[in-house]
Each structure stands twice: as structure tokens, then as C-alpha cells.
Design a protein around this motif. Sequence first.
Motif, mmCIF file in Angstrom:
data_model
loop_
_atom_site.group_PDB
_atom_site.id
_atom_site.type_symbol
_atom_site.label_atom_id
_atom_site.label_comp_id
_atom_site.label_asym_id
_atom_site.label_seq_id
_atom_site.Cartn_x
_atom_site.Cartn_y
_atom_site.Cartn_z
ATOM 1 N N GLU A 34 92.881 17.585 -21.871
ATOM 2 C CA GLU A 34 92.960 16.444 -22.800
ATOM 3 C C GLU A 34 93.829 16.842 -23.973
ATOM 4 O O GLU A 34 93.366 16.978 -25.102
ATOM 5 C CB GLU A 34 91.559 16.024 -23.274
ATOM 6 N N HIS A 203 89.921 7.870 -23.601
ATOM 7 C CA HIS A 203 90.006 8.770 -24.746
ATOM 8 C C HIS A 203 89.538 8.012 -25.988
ATOM 9 O O HIS A 203 89.693 6.804 -26.079
ATOM 10 C CB HIS A 203 91.466 9.236 -24.916
ATOM 11 N N ASP A 329 91.988 19.968 -26.494
ATOM 12 C CA ASP A 329 92.296 18.904 -27.452
ATOM 13 C C ASP A 329 93.378 19.351 -28.437
ATOM 14 O O ASP A 329 93.344 19.019 -29.614
ATOM 15 C CB ASP A 329 91.045 18.417 -28.196
#
Length: 367
Positions: A34, A203, A329
Motif C-alpha cells: 500500500e 484505501h 504505507d
Amino acid sequence: MTYDARAGAGSGGCGVAKMSDTPESRGYKRIATEEAWATPELVQLYTQILDTRSINDPGFYSLWGFFGKSPTPRAKDLIDRIQDMGERRLNDMDATGIDMQLLLLTAPGVQVFDPPTATALAVSTNDQLAEIIRKHPTRYQGLAAFAPQAPQAAAREIERAVTQLGLKGAVVNSHTQGEYLDDEKFWDIFAAAEALDVPVYIHPNSPSPQMVEPFLSRCLDAAIYGFAAETGLHALRLIVSGVFDRFPNLKIVLGHLGEGLPYWLYRIDFMHAGIVRSNRSPGALPLRKKPSEYLRDNFYFTTSGMPWEPSISLVQRLFGHDKVMYAMDYPYEYVKEEVDMMDNLPITPQQKKMFFQSNAERIFKLP
Ligand code: CA
């Protein structure tokens, strides 16, 4: 938006991965699933919105306000990192031992623009992402942006991005101007994803304009809690709307270990049954399965920003080791020590390989 620039001081800086730390020596690749990126074009459009206050979305101004007229050095550094798809990002990945990033256009993506602008921007962004991946196919793979504002065009763009550009699924940044994808007008998007057999990653975004105010006044709107409240709500709306009865093979990915939902499952199942039995609302429909069973059967989870063993182990225990994937992230979270913590999770070598590598390869069909 927190990250630790110290960990990414570049070659020679502290936190640089040991030379002996290779996929062969450790027994798995580290695939981070991600990881955020943005085009210069998108950053410029966000800057215009900040300057002109041209949209009605308090969450957007809070989310991107840090990058206003005179950004702090820290904000400037973050905005540089998110656009850099070359040496700097690759060095940052090397410094934290990340072999591959799965790239997602940063929140709120193209979802704040009018439908024609957003649709055109999704197309050009996906073209650029495919070009970036072509240059570094072993380091980058990515998901397609799309504009839910124009659902049929969005479905066509997902199909083009997957079949022609080789992208591995699609990403939506939760609500689109206060609307959620459980509304049937959006379901061509899910039909396309199911037919292509690729996941849709939901998301986070800042809470929608309808819900953001009580978060804003205590600065709780973003990663600290608001993202999870917004995105958990979105996922739960999908489940109770019956979208998975219509599209039983639809795959959804949630970051942040499921946005709090795994912790709540017993109560969600118990209360949903009662709500449906009592016929309390036309919005609460009978489902073929319990809410928790859709979460088990249709959802996958990444750890983005949640490198915490008790939560990871809860989600692995509830849904299985084949459902949970590593995510950093980047560049919002960029802390070498968090990778070390994940390397030391108390799971078997085989489970660790699933967590860092083979689940991502299977779910996103990575080369
Ligand atoms: Ca993220």
C-alpha cells in the motif's frame, strides 16, 4: 501523516539495510502493498484547490493543508518523496529492505474533481504508472486509479488498465464527494473487477463532509482515527448492502488490518441479525451470510501503518495466514524499525513468507 525521515537518510544514512539482507538470505521477498505515489500534475491540481478553496470538502483541506502556501521542510520532503519514482524512492526502498512496492495513487486520488476531469486524469495517471513499472518491473507494480464519479467510464478504465497496461487491480480512496460504493449506480465497477478477477483496494480518505466535523475540532480526522472510521464504515456499507451476494467472487483489500472491523465482528453479526429480524430499516437487507463471513470470504488485509503484533495476530487468527499482507504505507510511514518488527513476528518461516511475499503475489497476480 507521519514518517521518519531519519530512516530514509539515503545511502550511508542510519537505518540502511545490512548487505547480507537479501531475499535469498532471509527466505522471502519483502513486498509492500500500500505504497503511495502522485503525479506532479495531481499535486499541482491539489495546490490549486488549496489556493482557490474550490471544493466543499473540509477533510480535503485538513488532509492536504500541510502543503499550503509555505510548506514546512517536513511537508516539502514528503511531497518530494511521493512524486519521486526514480533513484530516491529506490534508495529509500533499499534502505528499509523493501524489494517491491505496489503503488497506489495517493488519497483522495482523482475523486475530488468533476467527472470528465477525473476520468481523463485517471487515464493519464494509469498510463504514467504503467510507464514507471515498465522501467522497474521487479521493483514496482501498481493498481489503477479510477473515477467513481463516472461509473461506466470507471469500469472501462479498470478493464483497460488491467488488460492493456498490466496493472494488478484498482484503488478507490473511500468516499467520493460524500458518496459510497454500496449505491447500485456504482456497481458496474464491481462487475468489472469481478469479471477481470482483480481486487479493489479501498484505501482511506478523510471522513466525508457529512461526518468529518467532530473529528476536525480535535485533529482526529486523519490516520489517528478518522481514516479507519470512514473506511471501516465504507466496507461495512458494502457488506450489508448485499454487494457480495450480487458479486460473490469480488475481492476487496483493506489496509490498516481491516480498519477496526475484525475487532467488532461478534457484535456486528449479532446486531445485524437483530436489525434484519425486526425489519427496522429498508436499508438493512437480509443477506445470504453473516457479515463476518463476507469479511472472511471476500476481503484481504494489509498491515499499512499497523505494525503491531497483537492486531496482526488477531486478523491472522480470524481469517487465516493467507489473508494478511505486509504494507509499509510509504512515504507517510517510513520507519526501518517497523520492518525489523515485522521480520520478528512470532510466526513460522512459511507463514512469514506468505505474509511478506506469496499472499501478495497470489492476490495481485504479481509476476
Ligand atoms: Ca496509505
